[in-house]
Design an enzyme around this catalytic site. Sequence first.
Site, short mmCIF file in Angstrom:
data_model
loop_
_atom_site.label_atom_id
_atom_site.label_comp_id
_atom_site.label_asym_id
_atom_site.label_seq_id
_atom_site.Cartn_x
_atom_site.Cartn_y
_atom_site.Cartn_z
N TRP A 188 0.86 -1.18 0.00
CA TRP A 188 0.00 0.00 0.00
C TRP A 188 0.90 1.23 0.00
O TRP A 188 1.88 1.29 0.75
CB TRP A 188 -0.91 0.03 1.24
CG TRP A 188 -1.67 1.32 1.30
CD1 TRP A 188 -2.75 1.68 0.54
CD2 TRP A 188 -1.36 2.47 2.12
NE1 TRP A 188 -3.12 2.97 0.83
CE2 TRP A 188 -2.30 3.48 1.79
CE3 TRP A 188 -0.37 2.74 3.07
CZ2 TRP A 188 -2.29 4.74 2.40
CZ3 TRP A 188 -0.36 3.99 3.68
CH2 TRP A 188 -1.32 4.98 3.36
N GLU A 229 -3.09 -3.12 -2.39
CA GLU A 229 -4.19 -2.51 -1.64
C GLU A 229 -4.52 -1.11 -2.15
O GLU A 229 -3.69 -0.20 -2.09
CB GLU A 229 -3.82 -2.43 -0.15
CG GLU A 229 -4.92 -1.85 0.72
CD GLU A 229 -4.53 -1.77 2.20
OE1 GLU A 229 -3.37 -2.06 2.54
OE2 GLU A 229 -5.41 -1.41 3.01
N LYS A 231 -7.03 2.48 -2.44
CA LYS A 231 -7.68 3.39 -1.51
C LYS A 231 -8.38 4.49 -2.27
O LYS A 231 -8.01 4.82 -3.39
CB LYS A 231 -6.61 3.97 -0.57
CG LYS A 231 -7.17 4.70 0.62
CD LYS A 231 -6.12 4.91 1.68
CE LYS A 231 -6.71 5.69 2.84
NZ LYS A 231 -5.84 5.68 4.01
N ASP A 262 -9.60 -3.52 1.76
CA ASP A 262 -9.71 -2.86 3.06
C ASP A 262 -11.06 -2.15 3.05
O ASP A 262 -11.28 -1.25 2.23
CB ASP A 262 -8.55 -1.88 3.23
CG ASP A 262 -8.56 -1.16 4.58
OD1 ASP A 262 -9.65 -0.69 4.98
OD2 ASP A 262 -7.50 -1.04 5.21
N HIS A 265 -11.69 1.66 2.65
CA HIS A 265 -11.12 2.36 1.50
C HIS A 265 -12.07 2.61 0.34
O HIS A 265 -11.64 2.76 -0.80
CB HIS A 265 -9.89 1.59 0.99
CG HIS A 265 -8.74 1.65 1.93
ND1 HIS A 265 -7.48 1.18 1.63
CD2 HIS A 265 -8.65 2.16 3.18
CE1 HIS A 265 -6.67 1.38 2.65
NE2 HIS A 265 -7.35 1.96 3.61
N HIS A 289 -8.36 -6.67 4.66
CA HIS A 289 -8.01 -5.82 5.78
C HIS A 289 -9.33 -5.46 6.43
O HIS A 289 -10.01 -4.53 6.00
CB HIS A 289 -7.29 -4.54 5.32
CG HIS A 289 -5.81 -4.67 5.31
ND1 HIS A 289 -4.98 -3.61 5.09
CD2 HIS A 289 -5.02 -5.75 5.53
CE1 HIS A 289 -3.72 -4.04 5.16
NE2 HIS A 289 -3.72 -5.33 5.43
N ASP A 297 -12.03 6.78 6.68
CA ASP A 297 -11.16 5.62 6.91
C ASP A 297 -10.47 5.77 8.25
O ASP A 297 -9.27 5.97 8.34
CB ASP A 297 -10.15 5.55 5.75
CG ASP A 297 -9.14 4.43 5.92
OD1 ASP A 297 -9.52 3.38 6.45
OD2 ASP A 297 -7.98 4.62 5.54
N ASP A 299 -10.16 3.71 10.82
CA ASP A 299 -9.48 2.55 11.40
C ASP A 299 -9.86 2.31 12.86
O ASP A 299 -9.00 2.11 13.72
CB ASP A 299 -7.97 2.66 11.21
CG ASP A 299 -7.59 2.50 9.75
OD1 ASP A 299 -7.69 1.38 9.25
OD2 ASP A 299 -7.22 3.50 9.10
N ASP A 329 -6.90 -4.65 10.07
CA ASP A 329 -6.16 -3.40 9.94
C ASP A 329 -6.89 -2.27 10.64
O ASP A 329 -7.85 -1.71 10.10
CB ASP A 329 -5.95 -3.05 8.45
CG ASP A 329 -5.20 -1.73 8.29
OD1 ASP A 329 -4.61 -1.25 9.28
OD2 ASP A 329 -5.21 -1.17 7.17
C1 RNT Z 1 -3.76 2.60 4.88
C2 RNT Z 1 -3.87 1.14 4.59
C3 RNT Z 1 -2.73 0.30 5.09
C4 RNT Z 1 -2.25 0.73 6.46
C5 RNT Z 1 -1.19 -0.16 7.04
C6 RNT Z 1 -0.58 0.43 8.27
O1 RNT Z 1 -4.90 3.29 4.58
O2 RNT Z 1 -5.07 0.66 5.09
O3 RNT Z 1 -3.07 -1.02 5.04
O4 RNT Z 1 -3.31 0.82 7.35
O5 RNT Z 1 -0.27 -0.42 6.08
ZN ZN Z 2 -5.37 -1.50 5.07
#
Ligand code: RNT
Ligand code: ZN
Length: 422
Positions: A188, A229, A231, A262, A265, A289, A297, A299, A329
């Site tokens: 990523w 990955e 986004k 993810d 994203h 993820h 996003d 997290d 993640d």
């Molecule tokens: C970032 C991505 C990625 C990170 C990690 C820390 O938006 O989701 O996966 O969260 O690499």
């Molecule tokens: Zn991620």
Amino acid sequence: MKKEKVLQAYDDAREQYAALGVDTDTALRKLDNITISLHCWQTDDVGGFETPDAALSGGGIQATGNYPGKARTISQLKQDMEKVMSLLPGRQRLSLHAIYGDFGGRKTDRDSITPEHFQGWTDWAKSQEIGLDFNPTFFSHPRAEEGFTLAGKNEKHRRFWIEHGKRCRRIAAEMGRQLGTPCVNNLWIPDGSKDIPVDRYTHRALLKESLDEIFSEEFPAEHLRDSLESKLFGIGSESMVVGSAEFYMGYAIKNNKLITLDNGHYHPTEQVGDKISSLLLYVDELMLHMTRGVRWDSDHVVIFNDEIQLIAQEIVRCKALERVHVGLDYFDASLNRIGAYVIGTRAAQLAFLYALLEPTETLREYEEAGRNFERLALMEVMKTKPLGAVYDYYCLTGNVPAAEDYIADIQQYEKDVLSKRI
Ligand code: RNT
Ligand code: ZN
């Protein structure tokens, strides 16, 4: 929880599911084969060990909160992960970022890391009987401060990041070789721009070129799987992210790579669960993820919500458990970090268990017969079936605390270990 109570509740649950044609023992056996890859970066808010006081920076992502007790050394991180795994049923793996190497206090830049810097992790993983996954780190670095890495027009910086990408694949492949389980190397990059760019094309062409070079070295698939990955936007890259969903989908399909989904994203109303059946037709394997975006996003810790339920259901309904690498993640610094892992991993397991306890055949029959009322009714009925009793039994047979019992364990660990770190 008393053992007899858990057993009693399970007996009753088994009967209730059996009445609908669902075998709970089979579901639990399948659940036990799902290995969840724990992301190492919730232990320390994505700091890593390059410098003693490293902090997440300049990567389009942000950890917020200042709850005490974060891991500050490799041995603290290992200790925390061992505690986490001791409170989880089933099997786990650990996903490392390149900044978590053992650099022995020496300044080691990203373009000079080697498998030796991670040998300690591989040895530890062997002793824990777990596999490892890996992630190159394209953020928290002066050469990423302009907002671009592999897709940047600064050729010196781009060359630096290509070298990093190549080295990470060698490290990941070596981990996979030694541990006898393929290491997923997830790439990523934060590259993008805050305001409206006029030259998106060149950045995307540069990213393609950089990836071609990074992937030019071949490794056996038993050792290494490459995943990409995408986004939609990040902090400071609100107007354009180079590595978009379309970009990596095209790249992965053409070059036989994995896609990492993810669920933070995409547009907030987009369902990652809906993407799985399409992607499985074109790529061999997926990586997840699992996360929780709150408005953006953000997290947050994974919880048992609709979003991850649909992801798990679609994987199970597509009979694709063998083709999906499940990972987490998130990085929330506002709560006990060990607790964050246990909540999130248990929620992910619950989502898969919920999916495995679905009377899918009956639902499919209704669907094909146009019985839409019956399909919706049965889906609703499943929501209040005793899923928790089945999961508690899984915890009991896995020798880990069932239901709320793990809360006290984490409080004790905070008292004995985490609170002493300040
Ligand atoms: C970032 C991505 C990625 C990170 C990690 C820390 O938006 O989701 O996966 O969260 O690499
Ligand atoms: Zn991620």
